[in-house]
Design an enzyme around this catalytic site. Structure first.
Site, mmCIF file in Angstrom:
data_model
loop_
_atom_site.group_PDB
_atom_site.id
_atom_site.type_symbol
_atom_site.label_atom_id
_atom_site.label_comp_id
_atom_site.label_asym_id
_atom_site.label_seq_id
_atom_site.Cartn_x
_atom_site.Cartn_y
_atom_site.Cartn_z
ATOM 1 C CE LYS A 35 -3.438 -2.369 -0.009
ATOM 2 N NZ LYS A 35 -4.891 -2.813 0.613
HETATM 3 C C1 LIG Z 1 -5.660 -4.235 0.840
HETATM 4 C C2 LIG Z 1 -7.186 -3.982 0.811
HETATM 5 C C3 LIG Z 1 -8.058 -4.147 2.066
HETATM 6 C C4 LIG Z 1 -7.118 -4.654 3.343
HETATM 7 O O1 LIG Z 1 -6.394 -5.749 3.322
HETATM 8 P P1 LIG Z 1 -5.626 -6.100 4.590
HETATM 9 O O2 LIG Z 1 -4.640 -7.021 4.130
HETATM 10 O O3 LIG Z 1 -6.608 -6.479 5.544
HETATM 11 O O4 LIG Z 1 -4.938 -4.793 5.350
HETATM 12 C C5 LIG Z 1 -9.412 -4.191 1.842
HETATM 13 N N1 LIG Z 1 -9.777 -3.606 0.800
HETATM 14 C C6 LIG Z 1 -9.020 -3.605 -0.402
HETATM 15 C C7 LIG Z 1 -9.927 -3.386 -1.529
HETATM 16 C C8 LIG Z 1 -7.790 -3.621 -0.136
HETATM 17 O O5 LIG Z 1 -7.213 -3.371 -1.392
#
Ligand SMILES: *Cc1c(COP(=O)(O)O)cnc(C)c1O
Length: 379
Positions: free
Chosen positions: A184
């Protein structure tokens, strides 16, 4: 062969090391001072009153739908073109995610389709700002107001995004969730943050992430059901360091996106991520192209792999995943726009330190892989 180019890679530097080390030496590894500092700094950055740090984006989504109000048998209207967590969080509560089709340009939930999917049992809307592009919140807010629904925003891909009215994505007064997994815009390895519109939301989420403990309660007394969704102080320290240089990280991503845009523009039949329009600003998360409809995607991925370049289908449609098909009887053809996009989309290497030479290499290899995959398909 030249060095491989991965799909994603976090940027970690001396400041992250310094702040993490300080926590390790402090003896306060969880629920220490860095937690509140990270929450405050993140809230200030976003322009909201308060936030709650949690163990992951998924944990944040789960606590958010609970705080918004969800019961067994309820329905939540959401997009099938997302990472699976945005639909799963509804299932955790025994409720049902009701999908609707997406907008062909932004790839976000189509507000008209969302409105049409609202039924007797619908309690909320769960839009996702997919690939960092702001969903059409004004239209969705209209639907929600008219039908008496809550909104929880999945902003896990959209840190740095901005709506036309100037507000940051996640700062429109709904429970909004960010994720800090390693690919991210801002990462703490694992982690997440919930923007809390009211003080009551903050109290509830802080409590439920910590086994249902109220802040003023004695150790091991609990007045509600909770979870262990805490984020460590080590992660919060890393998050603080990432936040200090978020502008630099975001502009480096935008620079890579611009380079890709210039390089890939000429490839026939290839669709690039939609440019910012009508005042909305994307917070760059991934660089996802749609291959020409007649190009064999597996062949393109294979050719890129041979050239040492990571790529992957991104994202698959949630309703067509085997678990969702079996549980809800979903079939192909239900959401044609989503399905077409999911069939063609390909994520390319995308992270702040990608050099111009690397982006050029990806562009050239992609151009020849696409040309070869189309010729093969035509034969
Ligand atoms: C990354 C992401 C999440 C959360 O992911 P985690 O691995 O739980 O932190 C949720 N929704 C979307 C659209 C994502 O890209």
């Amino acid at each position: 062969m030249t060095d491989p180019i991965p799909l994603a890679r976090p940027v970690m530097g001396e400041r992250e090391e310094e702040l993490a080390l300080e926590v390790l030496r402090s003896g306060r590894l969880s629920l220490g001072p860095r937690l509140e500092e990270f929450e405050r700094a993140f809230a200030a950055r976003l322009g909201v009153a308060s936030t709650s740090a949690v163990a992951s984006g998924t944990a944040g989504l789960h606590l958010s739908v609970r705080a918004a109000g969800i019961e067994r048998g309820d329905e939540v209207v959401t997009t099938p073109f997302s990472f699976v967590a945005s639909a799963n969080c509804v299932l955790y509560e025994g409720a049902r995610p009701v999908f609707c089709d997406i907008d062909r340009r932004t790839l976000n939930i189509d507000p008209a389709a969302a409105e049409a999917a609202v039924g007797e049992r619908t309690v909320g809307l769960l839009p996702v700002h997919v690939f960092g592009y702001p969903a059409d919140m004004p239209a969705l807010e209209g639907v929600a107001a008219q039908r008496g629904l809550w909104i929880v925003e999945d902003a896990c891909e959209a840190l740095g995004g901005r709506h036309a009215d100037g507000r940051a994505v996640g700062a429109r007064g709904h429970l909004s969730v960010f994720g800090f997994y390693a690919n991210k815009q801002l990462t703490t390895g694992e982690g997440g943050m919930v923007a809390c519109p009211t003080a009551a939301d903050k109290v509830r989420i802080d409590s439920e992430r910590n086994q249902g403990r109220a802040p003023d309660m004695a150790w091991l007394d609990h007045d509600r059901l909770g979870f262990n969704y805490r984020l460590t102080d080590i992660a919060c320290a890393i998050g603080l360091a990432q936040l200090e240089r978020l502008d630099e990280l975001l502009s480096a991503r935008a620079r890579v996106a611009t380079l890709y845009g210039e390089l890939l523009d000429g490839i026939e039949g290839l669709e690039l991520p939609c440019p910012d329009a009508d005042g909305d600003v994307r917070g760059w998360f991934v660089y996802v192209v749609q291959l020409p409809p007649d190009a064999d995607r597996a062949a393109v991925i294979g050719a890129l792999r041979e050239a040492g370049i990571g790529s992957k289908p991104y994202l698959p449609a949630i309703h067509l995943m085997s678990f969702y098909r079996e549980r809800f009887g979903h079939r192909e053809g239900e959401f044609p726009v989503c399905e077409e996009v999911a069939r063609r989309s390909l994520a390319l290497p995308f992270f702040p330190q990608l050099t111009e030479a690397q982006v050029t290499r990806v562009g050239e290899e992609l151009a020849s892989a696409v040309a070869a995959a189309r010729t093969a398909a035509a034969r």
